[in-house]
Design a protein around this motif. Structure first.
Motif, short mmCIF file in Angstrom:
data_model
loop_
_atom_site.label_atom_id
_atom_site.label_comp_id
_atom_site.label_asym_id
_atom_site.label_seq_id
_atom_site.Cartn_x
_atom_site.Cartn_y
_atom_site.Cartn_z
N PRO A 188 0.83 -1.22 0.00
CA PRO A 188 0.00 0.00 0.00
C PRO A 188 0.86 1.25 0.00
CG PRO A 188 0.05 -0.97 2.18
CD PRO A 188 0.77 -1.93 1.29
N THR A 215 -12.99 -6.89 10.53
CA THR A 215 -12.50 -6.31 9.29
C THR A 215 -13.17 -6.98 8.10
OG1 THR A 215 -10.35 -5.88 10.31
CG2 THR A 215 -10.44 -5.80 7.91
N ASN A 216 -13.51 -6.19 7.09
CA ASN A 216 -14.14 -6.72 5.88
C ASN A 216 -13.25 -7.75 5.20
OD1 ASN A 216 -14.71 -6.59 2.80
ND2 ASN A 216 -16.54 -5.70 3.74
N LYS A 217 -13.84 -8.86 4.79
CA LYS A 217 -13.06 -9.94 4.16
C LYS A 217 -12.41 -9.49 2.87
CE LYS A 217 -15.66 -13.87 6.03
NZ LYS A 217 -16.45 -15.07 5.70
N LYS A 218 -13.11 -8.65 2.11
CA LYS A 218 -12.54 -8.18 0.84
C LYS A 218 -11.28 -7.35 1.09
CE LYS A 218 -16.82 -8.14 -1.87
NZ LYS A 218 -17.78 -7.29 -2.66
N HIS A 219 -11.29 -6.58 2.17
CA HIS A 219 -10.11 -5.79 2.53
C HIS A 219 -8.94 -6.71 2.88
CE1 HIS A 219 -7.87 -2.36 4.11
NE2 HIS A 219 -7.63 -3.06 5.21
N ASN A 276 -3.02 0.63 9.35
CA ASN A 276 -4.14 -0.28 9.61
C ASN A 276 -3.70 -1.73 9.46
OD1 ASN A 276 -6.47 -1.89 7.90
ND2 ASN A 276 -7.25 -0.90 9.75
N LEU A 277 -2.97 -2.03 8.40
CA LEU A 277 -2.51 -3.40 8.15
C LEU A 277 -1.47 -3.82 9.18
CD1 LEU A 277 -2.24 -3.24 4.25
CD2 LEU A 277 -3.97 -4.44 5.60
N THR A 284 -3.41 3.22 5.36
CA THR A 284 -3.61 1.80 5.03
C THR A 284 -2.48 0.96 5.61
OG1 THR A 284 -4.69 2.42 2.96
CG2 THR A 284 -3.94 0.15 3.14
N LYS A 293 -7.62 -8.42 -0.28
CA LYS A 293 -6.86 -7.49 -1.12
C LYS A 293 -5.42 -7.36 -0.65
CE LYS A 293 -6.75 -2.68 -2.70
NZ LYS A 293 -7.43 -1.36 -2.66
N TRP A 294 -5.23 -7.34 0.68
CA TRP A 294 -3.89 -7.13 1.23
C TRP A 294 -3.32 -8.42 1.84
CZ3 TRP A 294 -2.15 -2.97 -0.73
CH2 TRP A 294 -2.98 -1.86 -0.92
N SER A 315 -11.15 -11.90 10.10
CA SER A 315 -12.28 -11.00 9.95
C SER A 315 -13.13 -10.96 11.22
CB SER A 315 -13.15 -11.43 8.76
OG SER A 315 -14.29 -10.61 8.63
#
Length: 232
Positions: A149, A192-196, A157-158, A154, A199-200, A187
């Motif tokens: 990122p 946290t959203n699974k798609k997020h 957050n990660l 971001t 993605k990372w 999640s």
């Protein structure tokens, strides 16, 4: 000067004369005033300094830059294991001493070409070792560059998601055993959203591998992690 060669009395005197240095490194990482009588962080930093005296050799470069790295990593490990772990953020500033400090020489001016070559060699060996571990997860540095990122929020957050995973033994065991990221479990744990997470996924795995091991001090130092505030 090799601190390992100091007598016990001289070692104690050497440590005492550098308590100002130890305090300043701890202060820059903790971002708050500390007292020797009440704060565990200074005890951790003091132990790390003594460890540096025991483990230092000229191949590790400048003694004080090596010591600063050990103190930094020891405090990060302390925060991670502490039940009241402060949130972590990436720091773009460097640990540096004040101009008027006479107990140690300036990091940049003190590292000569030989020391830089040694540090580069150690760093290269560490990166090679990490590359071999990444292969087990079907990852490589080229992919990581593409999947990293660019936005600081971001990244922070990660980083804290990775920290949450490190505190959960089941998740950490799953990652090490399966070589996969348990998206659903993380999640639920972190809301946290699974798609997020998907993605990372690659970037999270790398952070977890780096922070869960003592084999990568240079890579940890390169990340420039510091204690910060929780991001909402």
């Amino acid at each position: 000067m090799d601190p390992k060669l100091l007598s016990k009395e001289n070692r104690n005197s050497f440590i005492e004369s550098n308590k100002n240095f130890i305090y300043k490194i701890a202060y820059k990482i903790c971002k708050r005033n500390l007292t020797w009588q009440n704060d565990d962080e200074l005890s951790i930093a003091l132990i790390a300094f003594n460890k540096a005296c025991n483990t230092y050799n000229e191949k590790k470069g400048n003694f004080f830059s090596y010591t600063a790295m050990l103190i930094k990593n020891s405090l990060i490990d302390f925060f991670r294991k502490n039940q009241n772990t402060p949130y972590l953020i990436f720091d773009n500033t460097k640990i540096a001493e004040d101009d008027d400090n006479s107990n140690y020489i300036d990091f940049k001016s003190s590292i000569n070409k030989y020391e830089i070559d040694c540090e580069n060699q150690n760093r290269a060996q560490e990166i090679a070792l990490f590359s071999q571990e990444l292969k087990k997860y079907k990852l490589n540095f080229s992919e990581l560059i593409k999947s990293s990122p660019s936005h600081i929020d971001t990244r922070n957050n990660l980083l804290n998601l990775a920290l949450s995973c490190l505190k959960n033994e089941n998740i950490l065991k799953y990652i090490k055993d399966k070589r996969l990221l348990p998206i659903s479990q993380i999640s639920l744990l972190t809301n946290t959203n699974k798609k997020h997470l998907e993605k990372w996924r690659r970037y999270l795995i790398v952070l977890i591998l780096i922070l869960s091991s003592d084999e990568y001090p240079y890579i940890k130092s390169y990340l420039n992690i510091k204690v910060g505030e929780k991001f909402e």
